[in-house]
Design an enzyme around this catalytic site. Structure first.
Site, mmCIF file in Angstrom:
data_model
loop_
_atom_site.group_PDB
_atom_site.id
_atom_site.type_symbol
_atom_site.label_atom_id
_atom_site.label_comp_id
_atom_site.label_asym_id
_atom_site.label_seq_id
_atom_site.Cartn_x
_atom_site.Cartn_y
_atom_site.Cartn_z
ATOM 1 N N HIS A 37 -40.806 38.380 25.234
ATOM 2 C CA HIS A 37 -39.588 38.400 24.407
ATOM 3 C C HIS A 37 -39.803 37.694 23.083
ATOM 4 O O HIS A 37 -38.850 37.338 22.401
ATOM 5 C CB HIS A 37 -38.406 37.780 25.162
ATOM 6 C CG HIS A 37 -38.277 38.283 26.567
ATOM 7 N ND1 HIS A 37 -38.837 37.640 27.632
ATOM 8 C CD2 HIS A 37 -37.695 39.409 27.049
ATOM 9 C CE1 HIS A 37 -38.606 38.336 28.748
ATOM 10 N NE2 HIS A 37 -37.919 39.414 28.416
HETATM 11 FE FE1 FES Z 1 -39.402 35.657 27.569
HETATM 12 FE FE2 FES Z 1 -41.705 34.363 27.250
HETATM 13 S S1 FES Z 1 -40.298 34.940 25.753
HETATM 14 S S2 FES Z 1 -40.853 35.130 29.082
#
Ligand code: FES
Length: 162
Positions: free
Chosen positions: A127
């Site tokens: 993410h």
């Molecule tokens: Fe979501 Fe690392 S940014 S698991």
């Protein structure tokens, strides 16, 4: 009353022995030693401890010098994890504090697709969290710095994790 106590004792023995850790469980909990001498500046090793990847980074002088430039961008201000000129090794759990993906180590100081002013660090592809080379969180969604496992220096060239 006495019969009750005897019955409890008879059941208690097998119950307790079932709780003794197996050899496998003991091995899993054991500490792990790692030889730092072969880790070149800028390189990272991944050491497995308790089924968790542990990142061991040998910081370059440039990386150490760059860390203060990122202080303003760090959102979790627990900064005891900063490496010093004396202590150039950083030891971190390689588990993103957002949803436990494995962040990727990108020590290069160069523009990246995710940050035009990248000064090296860890990028979590799941993410898009950014951590600096010392594991401090610079950009979420991860809420906190990469965790530090329990470790100690056994001598100048060896650390013991766990
Ligand atoms: Fe979501 Fe690392 S940014 S698991």
């Amino acid at each position: 009353g006495l019969m009750g106590a005897v019955t409890v004792a008879a059941f208690a023995v097998p119950f307790l022995s079932a709780w003794k850790p197996s050899e496998k469980a003991k091995a899993l909990g054991a500490s792990v030693k790692f030889d730092l001498s072969k880790l070149q500046p800028g390189a990272m090793a991944i050491v497995e401890w308790r089924r968790t990847p542990i990142f061991v980074v040998h910081q370059t002088q440039e990386a150490i010098d760059n860390l203060p430039k990122l202080n303003d961008k760090v959102t979790d201000q627990a900064n005891e994890i900063l490496p010093s000129n004396e202590k150039k090794f950083t030891v971190l759990k390689g588990v993103c504090t957002h949803l436990s993906c494995a962040p990727k180590y990108h020590p290069e100081i160069e523009p990246k697709a995710w940050d035009q002013e990248w000064l090296g660090g860890f990028f979590c592809p799941c993410h898009g969290s950014h951590y600096d080379t010392s594991g401090r969180i610079r950009k979420g969604p991860a809420p906190t710095n990469l965790e530090i496992p329990k470790y100690e220096f056994v001598n100048n060239n060896t650390i013991k994790i766990g």
